[in-house]
Scaffold this active site. Structure first.
Site, short mmCIF file in Angstrom:
data_model
loop_
_atom_site.label_atom_id
_atom_site.label_comp_id
_atom_site.label_asym_id
_atom_site.label_seq_id
_atom_site.Cartn_x
_atom_site.Cartn_y
_atom_site.Cartn_z
N HIS A 58 -33.07 50.35 46.13
CA HIS A 58 -34.10 51.38 46.15
C HIS A 58 -34.65 51.57 47.56
O HIS A 58 -34.95 52.69 47.98
CB HIS A 58 -35.23 51.03 45.18
CG HIS A 58 -34.80 50.99 43.74
ND1 HIS A 58 -34.22 49.87 43.18
CD2 HIS A 58 -34.85 51.93 42.76
CE1 HIS A 58 -33.94 50.12 41.91
NE2 HIS A 58 -34.30 51.36 41.64
N GLU A 63 -32.61 59.06 36.02
CA GLU A 63 -31.80 58.14 35.23
C GLU A 63 -30.55 58.82 34.65
O GLU A 63 -29.47 58.22 34.62
CB GLU A 63 -32.64 57.53 34.11
CG GLU A 63 -33.70 56.57 34.60
CD GLU A 63 -33.12 55.39 35.37
OE1 GLU A 63 -32.07 54.87 34.96
OE2 GLU A 63 -33.70 55.00 36.39
#
Length: 598
Positions: A491, A395
């Site tokens: 993803h 992240e």
């Protein structure tokens, strides 16, 4: 999940000198640059910016700069071999241009050598006269994002193959997001069409994956420690200090990585703050179950002993230990490997808030907060807070991408799933550098590997993996490029470049590395011999910071990494040749380069 980078154009962009390359660590690579403080080299930086701006206008046919454009420098990168690179954001007739970013490349003599540009078409819209009012755009944005619209502003949207006059509208308290309910909506100022409606946070788990987990009834219940809370430890010399605050040495008992050292701030004889003064004041706070996007509103973690957590969720500090450790380890990786000073390379603190929201089963990089936000899990599917090390590395890398290429998805569907190769590349880079954070930390309780989310407790033993991405059956991650990859959820699509990176680093076929077994296939059955993680990582970082822009797709990424390999190791080097082989092994080649879509 990749959030919008658009709002970043609204703020003033300071010129910084990006860190470059690998230096002075276990990573063995050529010296590729050092940090230069702007204050110390203001004249040099200013002259580079001036030369790059002049070159952009002088070579308008290549750069796409037109009359009415203005260029504002975002990064200045000075390579030891002499090359200079200036990353610009663009305005047209005073309006920010979405997808108008470019990097101008110069020689050591400040002569023009090339450009990397997001838009390969003119950014001048067909009309400069809006048909909608700002109030109408705000009302529409509030409706589509199901929240409270802020002030609309006129922009030029050049992201989708043509330029159009548009309104950009921030929306808060959106009901279309699981958490961090801020979005950026772009409305065509002539037709009223919604051009994009994008969340402003990067979520680790996509809505599609969460739905899949719920349908399968899978529970993520990673094992955690049960160590008793340690006895008090006094920081060496701290009690003798006459003045506070001072730097202290504490310890934390985490959920996932055992007992770890923590550098903290001593505020009184028996008072400590979970804030690291040796890493620009990096701090973790408690969101207290609220969906806060203001770090200042988080509650500071304090202690009378400089001991934090007890290794279980029963103590609120335990999750904070994992978060603070993960954030500082990520900062250390970027600094010792690339000389990068902070996520934005501006020498500022990185920040995190744990216990975010009520039953939030996700973790986020939030550009509004400028920090990491960690949910505690929903108590059903997710039993523990999402504070594992590679989640944090992943992240925070989104923050690095935001500060550099600002890769963004092509579109977002009604459920919040994001699509497009630039967004997939962003997710891939987050996985690549997130795994490198594990290697850098080298924590025995969290052994480094090329698996992502292996400590989350999934039945398939990992969330994603770089060596053979399609072994991830939850997200349907893909191993190889095809024309359909352009429309893959980000993803799932990330597997293409993650696989290319692994092949570049470690090569194809079966091998055991650090006790983990890998078996990496190739599209064409070829054999790839890796050049090592150090050089592969140097190449991908240099490509990101110098040659990638907001619309970079996989074929562009191939070119960017080839340029980076040539810079670092030479165009005739084994490294350069292996970059080409690695991309071919995931079916990204010159021959199958698609027609431009932007």
């Amino acid at each position: 999940m990749r959030g919008s980078h658009i709002r970043g154009l609204a703020v003033a962009v300071a010129v910084t000198t990006a860190a470059t390359g690998l230096a002075g660590t276990a990573f063995a690579g050529p010296a590729t640059g050092t940090d230069h403080a702007v204050a110390a080299t203001g004249t040099t930086v200013a002259s580079v910016v001036t030369a790059a701006r002049a070159a952009a206008f002088a070579h308008a046919a290549a750069t796409g700069v037109v009359q009415g454009d203005a260029l504002r420098a975002k990064d200045v990168m000075i390579d030891p071999e002499g090359a200079r690179h200036v990353r610009f954001v663009r305005t047209h007739q005073g309006m920010p241009v979405l997808g108008g970013d470019l990097v101008v490349h110069l020689s050591h003599r400040l002569t023009y050598t090339g450009v990397s540009r997001a838009a390969d078409h003119s950014v001048e819209p067909a009309t400069m006269r809006p048909e909608l009012t700002a109030a109408e755009a705000e009302a529409k944005a509030a409706t589509v994002a199901e929240g409270d619209a802020g002030t609309a502003r006129l922009v030029v949207d050049a992201r989708d193959g043509r330029a159009a006059l548009a309104y950009q509208v921030p929306v808060s308290d959106s009901d279309t997001a699981e958490a961090t309910g801020t979005r950026t909506v772009v409305i065509d100022a002539v037709t009223g069409t919604v051009r994009s409606n994008t969340p402003d946070s990067d979520e680790f788990l996509s809505p599609e994956l969460l739905d899949t987990l719920r349908e399968r009834g899978e529970t993520l219940n990673p094992a955690t420690g049960t160590a008793a809370r340690a006895t008090a430890l006094t920081a060496a010399g701290a009690t003798r200090a006459a003045h506070y605050p001072v730097t202290a040495s504490g310890t934390g008992t985490s959920l996932f990585v055992g007992k770890v050292p923590l550098t903290t701030t001593q505020t009184a004889r028996t008072g400590y703050l979970l804030k690291d003064p040796t890493r620009w004041g990096t701090e973790t706070r408690d969101a207290k179950g609220q969906e806060l996007e203001s770090f200042a509103r988080g509650k500071a973690f304090t202690s009378t002993t400089d001991k934090w957590g007890n290794g279980t969720v029963s103590h609120r500090d335990s999750a904070a230990v994992d978060a603070q450790y993960g954030i500082t380890q990520t900062l250390d990786f970027y600094k010792k490997t690339f000389g990068r000073k902070g996520i934005a390379n501006d020498g500022k603190a990185a920040r995190g808030m744990v216990h975010f929201g009520k039953k939030v089963a996700n973790a986020f990089w939030d550009s509004t907060c400028g920090c990491m936000l960690y949910g505690d899990g929903d108590g059903d599917m997710f039993k523990k807070p999402l504070v594992v090390l590679d989640v944090t590395g992943h992240e925070l890398t989104h923050g690095v991408v935001d500060a550099t290429a600002e890769l963004e998805p092509t579109r977002v569907d009604a459920e919040g799933n994001q699509y497009g190769e630039a967004g997939s590349l962003n997710e891939s880079l987050a996985d690549i550098f997130g795994s490198n954070v594990e290697f850098s930390a080298n924590n025995a309780k969290n052994p480094p590997n090329y698996l992502i989310g292996e400590k989350l407790g999934l039945p398939q033993k990992f969330l994603r993996r770089l060596d053979h991405p399609s072994l991830d059956k939850l997200e349907g991650t893909i191993d190889y490029w095809s024309p359909q990859t352009y429309d893959a959820e980000v993803h799932a699509g990330s597997g293409v470049s993650s696989h290319a990176y692994y092949l570049l680093a470690e090569g194809s076929g079966r091998k055991t590395i650090g006790g983990f077994a890998y078996d990496s296939p190739t599209y064409d059955g070829s054999t790839v011999t890796g050049i090592g993680r150090a050089r592969a990582t140097a190449i991908f970082y240099r490509a990101l910071t110098r040659y990638m822009v907001s619309t970079t797709d996989f074929h562009d990424a191939r070119l960017a990494t080839l340029k980076a390999a040539a810079d670092l190791y030479g165009a005739n080097s084994t490294a350069y040749q292996t970059v080409d082989k690695a991309w071919a092994a995931v079916n990204v080649t010159v021959a199958n380069t698609p027609a431009a879509r932007r």
